[in-house]
Design a protein around this motif. Structure first.
Motif, PDB file in Angstrom:
ATOM      1  N   PHE A  58       1.092  -1.014   0.182  1.00  0.00           N
ATOM      2  CA  PHE A  58      -0.314  -0.220   0.115  1.00  0.00           C
ATOM      3  C   PHE A  58       0.668   1.067   0.067  1.00  0.00           C
ATOM      4  CE2 PHE A  58      -2.401  -3.010   2.013  1.00  0.00           C
ATOM      5  CZ  PHE A  58      -3.069  -3.795   1.440  1.00  0.00           C
ATOM      6  N   SER A  60       0.384   6.007   0.831  1.00  0.00           N
ATOM      7  CA  SER A  60       0.329   6.924   0.972  1.00  0.00           C
ATOM      8  C   SER A  60      -1.225   6.427   2.006  1.00  0.00           C
ATOM      9  CB  SER A  60      -1.284   7.349  -0.465  1.00  0.00           C
ATOM     10  OG  SER A  60      -0.662   7.289  -1.007  1.00  0.00           O
ATOM     11  N   LEU A  61      -0.233   5.746   3.066  1.00  0.00           N
ATOM     12  CA  LEU A  61      -0.974   5.795   4.535  1.00  0.00           C
ATOM     13  C   LEU A  61      -0.343   6.610   5.449  1.00  0.00           C
ATOM     14  CD1 LEU A  61       0.687   2.108   4.695  1.00  0.00           C
ATOM     15  CD2 LEU A  61      -1.480   2.835   3.393  1.00  0.00           C
ATOM     16  N   LYS A  82      -7.839  -3.686   1.547  1.00  0.00           N
ATOM     17  CA  LYS A  82      -7.597  -1.961   2.452  1.00  0.00           C
ATOM     18  C   LYS A  82      -6.478  -1.917   3.363  1.00  0.00           C
ATOM     19  CE  LYS A  82     -10.464   1.406   2.192  1.00  0.00           C
ATOM     20  NZ  LYS A  82     -11.884   2.144   2.552  1.00  0.00           N
ATOM     21  N   ASP A  94      -8.358   2.669   9.826  1.00  0.00           N
ATOM     22  CA  ASP A  94      -7.841   2.961   8.227  1.00  0.00           C
ATOM     23  C   ASP A  94      -7.037   3.910   8.277  1.00  0.00           C
ATOM     24  OD1 ASP A  94      -8.249   3.718   5.339  1.00  0.00           O
ATOM     25  OD2 ASP A  94     -10.018   3.570   5.353  1.00  0.00           O
ATOM     26  N   GLN A  96      -5.395   5.226   5.510  1.00  0.00           N
ATOM     27  CA  GLN A  96      -5.753   5.955   4.858  1.00  0.00           C
ATOM     28  C   GLN A  96      -6.560   7.379   5.036  1.00  0.00           C
ATOM     29  OE1 GLN A  96      -6.675   3.448   1.638  1.00  0.00           O
ATOM     30  NE2 GLN A  96      -4.464   3.761   0.497  1.00  0.00           N
ATOM     31  N   THR A  97      -7.640   6.727   6.012  1.00  0.00           N
ATOM     32  CA  THR A  97      -8.126   8.275   6.171  1.00  0.00           C
ATOM     33  C   THR A  97      -8.394   8.466   7.769  1.00  0.00           C
ATOM     34  OG1 THR A  97     -10.139   7.277   6.664  1.00  0.00           O
ATOM     35  CG2 THR A  97      -9.346   7.091   5.005  1.00  0.00           C
TER      36      THR A  97
END
Length: 232
Positions: A58, A60-61, A82, A94, A96-97
């Motif tokens: 993954f 953009s963490l 995800k 999450d 990423q968010t």
């Protein structure tokens, strides 16, 4: 030599002790043979799982320093494609968010099981369990959990934790036989693994007494021993 009346009492005690613990002796022998002749990896259900689990990368963490609250431990997990942080072994965030995820869905549990289980196993159904008894095949596992059943003769079931999406374990017919025989071997009829329980101690002591009484009976009834004693 021992008096005849005493010898008869000893024989009677030996006979009834043998009858009382004989069944347990058989179970110890049968279970020991089963354990020595079975492959523990097959008992664990490794042959139903994929040999290689593909890991997803993954980007953009968010940085761990941006996570809410204190961080004592951190694990990056993939759930249905995800990325999520498992924070302090209890919260799914999450990656990423930064939003917290309160458990996984049935669909996500199926995708997790598919990632770990062999592709040729057809799914028969899925359900959630929130509690287990002391004799349940999933005792001691993370709860609540999803149980995924497969269309096989071995009644295969896979368990996935609801709270963190972890693939927990596989249970099948041979494991259940192993578990039953292990219970009879340890004589721990509650949790299976307590070798210091009172029942096992009592039967072990009675077994020793039975064996020793057998040697004594042989000694007092052996013609060879009597001949040797007469010489002295």
């Amino acid at each position: 030599m021992v008096k005849r009346k005493t010898a008869l009492k000893l024989r009677k005690a030996h006979r009834y002790l043998g009858l009382f613990i004989g069944i347990q002796f058989i179970m110890w022998t049968v279970s020991g043979m089963y354990f020595s002749w079975t492959d523990i990896d097959e008992i664990h259900g490794d042959h139903f799982r994929k040999h290689h689990v593909e890991q997803v990368s993954f980007s953009s963490l968010i940085a761990p320093s941006e996570l809410p609250g204190g961080v004592k431990s951190l694990q990056l997990k993939e759930i249905a494609g995800k990325p999520f942080y498992l924070v302090n072994d209890e919260k799914l965030i999450d990656a990423q968010t930064g939003e917290e995820k309160l458990g996984i869905t049935e669909g996500e549990a199926l995708e997790i099981a598919e990632k770990y289980m062999r592709e040729d196993l057809g799914i028969a159904g899925i359900e959630m369990i929130e509690e287990t008894g002391g004799h349940h095949e999933y005792r001691g596992g993370s709860l609540p959990a999803y149980v995924i059943s497969y269309e096989t003769a071995g009644n295969i079931k896979a368990y996935v934790s609801v709270s963190d999406g972890s693939f927990q374990t596989v249970r099948h017919r041979d494991w259940r036989w192993f578990d039953f025989l292990w219970m009879t071997h340890t004589m721990d009829y509650e949790g299976r693994d307590d070798f210091n329980n009172l029942v096992l101690r009592i039967f072990s002591l009675l077994g020793l007494i039975t064996v020793l009484s057998g040697f004594v009976l042989w000694y007092i009834s052996s013609p060879s021993v009597r001949k040797m004693l007469k010489k002295f």
